[in-house]
Scaffold this active site. Structure first.
Site, mmCIF file in Angstrom:
data_model
loop_
_atom_site.group_PDB
_atom_site.id
_atom_site.type_symbol
_atom_site.label_atom_id
_atom_site.label_comp_id
_atom_site.label_asym_id
_atom_site.label_seq_id
_atom_site.Cartn_x
_atom_site.Cartn_y
_atom_site.Cartn_z
ATOM 1 N N GLN A 58 56.477 -37.839 6.542
ATOM 2 C CA GLN A 58 55.155 -37.266 6.239
ATOM 3 C C GLN A 58 55.187 -35.735 6.269
ATOM 4 O O GLN A 58 54.406 -35.082 5.580
ATOM 5 C CB GLN A 58 54.105 -37.763 7.246
ATOM 6 C CG GLN A 58 53.762 -39.234 7.137
ATOM 7 C CD GLN A 58 54.605 -40.075 8.076
ATOM 8 O OE1 GLN A 58 55.729 -39.710 8.403
ATOM 9 N NE2 GLN A 58 54.077 -41.192 8.506
ATOM 10 N N ASP A 99 46.386 -40.082 16.974
ATOM 11 C CA ASP A 99 45.910 -41.371 16.468
ATOM 12 C C ASP A 99 45.005 -42.064 17.470
ATOM 13 O O ASP A 99 44.187 -42.908 17.107
ATOM 14 C CB ASP A 99 47.093 -42.273 16.120
ATOM 15 C CG ASP A 99 47.746 -41.766 14.859
ATOM 16 O OD1 ASP A 99 48.502 -40.785 14.952
ATOM 17 O OD2 ASP A 99 47.445 -42.308 13.789
ATOM 18 N N ARG A 107 47.031 -42.999 4.734
ATOM 19 C CA ARG A 107 47.496 -42.984 6.126
ATOM 20 C C ARG A 107 46.885 -41.762 6.797
ATOM 21 O O ARG A 107 46.267 -40.925 6.157
ATOM 22 C CB ARG A 107 49.022 -43.038 6.259
ATOM 23 C CG ARG A 107 49.873 -42.322 5.265
ATOM 24 C CD ARG A 107 49.817 -40.829 5.293
ATOM 25 N NE ARG A 107 49.968 -40.247 6.619
ATOM 26 C CZ ARG A 107 49.543 -39.049 6.951
ATOM 27 N NH1 ARG A 107 48.890 -38.288 6.055
ATOM 28 N NH2 ARG A 107 49.703 -38.560 8.152
HETATM 29 O O1 MRU Z 1 51.755 -43.224 10.334
HETATM 30 P P1 MRU Z 1 50.752 -42.194 9.907
HETATM 31 O O2 MRU Z 1 51.243 -41.298 8.836
HETATM 32 O O3 MRU Z 1 49.413 -42.805 9.591
HETATM 33 O O4 MRU Z 1 50.558 -41.303 11.213
HETATM 34 C C1 MRU Z 1 49.678 -40.213 11.169
HETATM 35 C C2 MRU Z 1 49.748 -39.344 12.352
HETATM 36 O O5 MRU Z 1 50.451 -39.611 13.296
HETATM 37 C C3 MRU Z 1 48.853 -38.156 12.378
HETATM 38 O O6 MRU Z 1 49.401 -37.137 13.144
HETATM 39 C C4 MRU Z 1 47.508 -38.563 12.990
HETATM 40 O O7 MRU Z 1 46.975 -39.665 12.340
HETATM 41 C C5 MRU Z 1 46.534 -37.474 13.008
HETATM 42 S S1 MRU Z 1 45.905 -37.196 11.396
HETATM 43 C C6 MRU Z 1 44.674 -36.063 11.394
#
Ligand code: MRU
Length: 330
Positions: free
Chosen positions: A182, A223, A34
């Site tokens: 996370q 994202d 992720r």
């Molecule tokens: O749902 P996830 O864990 O994939 O979300 C990740 C995030 O929101 C991060 O902050 C984002 O991808 C930036 S990672 C360098």
């Protein structure tokens, strides 16, 4: 291909091997891998795997097989634009080839280049962002925007790493980041492993910590950043930005070129809605009454007026963001 199983952390550090594109798609969907840049490169690798496994002997047949896999990979998670960027890049390479052999070779080379470029971009944006950090700062983050979320080094946490490499003392305040945790599971793991001082807090403690003056700056990943300057990132980011404005704390998203969506404005982005069980269960135990309705948006949107500056490998983008994005990212 091999990837760290992020669902097992921090209890277990284990690798998962994927030998089929379907396994890669499932790893992305279930968040074994992720983080926007990491899923972009993982999807590209999944597509390269499809090219290797295809029995096609003519380029159009190979492209047809790869398109089917691309559709599967595109359906895994809707919000991070890096996923679509990675897939499109590989498809473009395959389409430019004259023979199946050439296509297979060039997609593998492209994926390798993407992985190297990601680390390089993060190191560069880290240096850009580090100049915004003062010795002794406490930085608030959200989710995990570190090495685990990228090919290496990290975006928001890359900025912290670069500031430390400059000799500054930096401490990170890590919200747990409900519901998938996370922050607690991954950022706290990654920072502790690298001996970067950090303190884990409940998501609900963010406003209180800011009101006590215990946050100097906010650095988050992203994202997707749309061409009109809206920042899509892990749920909880928007409330950090609102609180940061209330307490006059600078708010900086840090993201590489692959996270910018120059084709869309904020109204055209799908925010992923994940399963209700992420909210009503903790460690396999139900914590809410049965049948209570649950909403589980995985991302939120921060408007440009709450952003102090965007940190990228091409330099800082300041307000007005739409023109800055178009100038620096086109
Ligand atoms: O749902 P996830 O864990 O994939 O979300 C990740 C995030 O929101 C991060 O902050 C984002 O991808 C930036 S990672 C360098």
């Amino acid at each position: 291909m091999k990837m760290v199983d992020q669902t097992a952390l921090p209890t277990r550090f284990a690798y998962v091997s994927c030998t089929t594109p379907e396994q890669v798609a499932s790893a992305i969907r279930t968040m074994v891998v992720r983080g926007a840049p990491a899923i972009g490169v993982a999807a590209a690798m999944g597509l390269a795997l499809a090219a290797q496994r295809s029995r096609a002997s003519r380029v159009p047949d190979l492209i047809r097989d790869m398109e089917a896999t691309a559709a599967l990979l595109r359906s895994t998670r809707p919000t991070a634009v890096n996923l679509f960027w990675g897939i499109d890049r590989v498809m473009r390479k395959a389409k430019a080839a004259d023979t199946v052999g050439e296509a297979r070779e060039s997609v593998v080379a492209e994926v390798r280049a993407m992985a190297d470029e990601d680390v390089e971009a993060n190191r560069r944006l880290g240096r850009v962002g580090a100049d915004l950090i003062d010795d002794g700062d406490t930085v608030l983050t959200q989710c995990n925007a570190g090495a685990l979320a990228t090919v290496g080094y990290g975006t928001a946490l890359g900025v912290v790493r670069a500031a430390i490499e400059q000799g500054k003392f930096v401490k990170v305040l890590v919200p747990e980041t409900r519901p998938a945790l996370q922050g607690a599971r991954l950022t706290a793991f990654e920072l502790s492993r690298d001996r970067i001082p950090c303190t884990l807090i409940a998501d609900t403690a963010v406003g209180h910590m800011m009101s006590l003056g215990r946050v100097d700056k906010v650095f988050v990943g992203a994202d997707r950043i749309t061409k009109d300057g809206y920042v899509f990132n892990k749920i909880g980011t928007y409330q950090e930005a609102v609180l940061a404005r209330r307490h006059r704390v600078p708010f900086y998203p840090a993201a590489p070129r692959s996270t910018f969506d120059l084709a869309r404005t904020h109204g055209q982005v799908t925010i992923e809605e994940r399963g209700a069980e992420e909210v009503f269960m903790i460690k396999g135990r139900r914590i809410a009454p049965k049948r209570v309705p649950v909403a589980n948006p995985a991302f939120d949107m921060t408007p440009p007026e709450l952003v102090s500056a965007m940190v990228t490998e091409r330099g800082l983008i300041e307000s007005p963001f739409a023109s800055g994005i178009s100038r620096l990212m086109s």
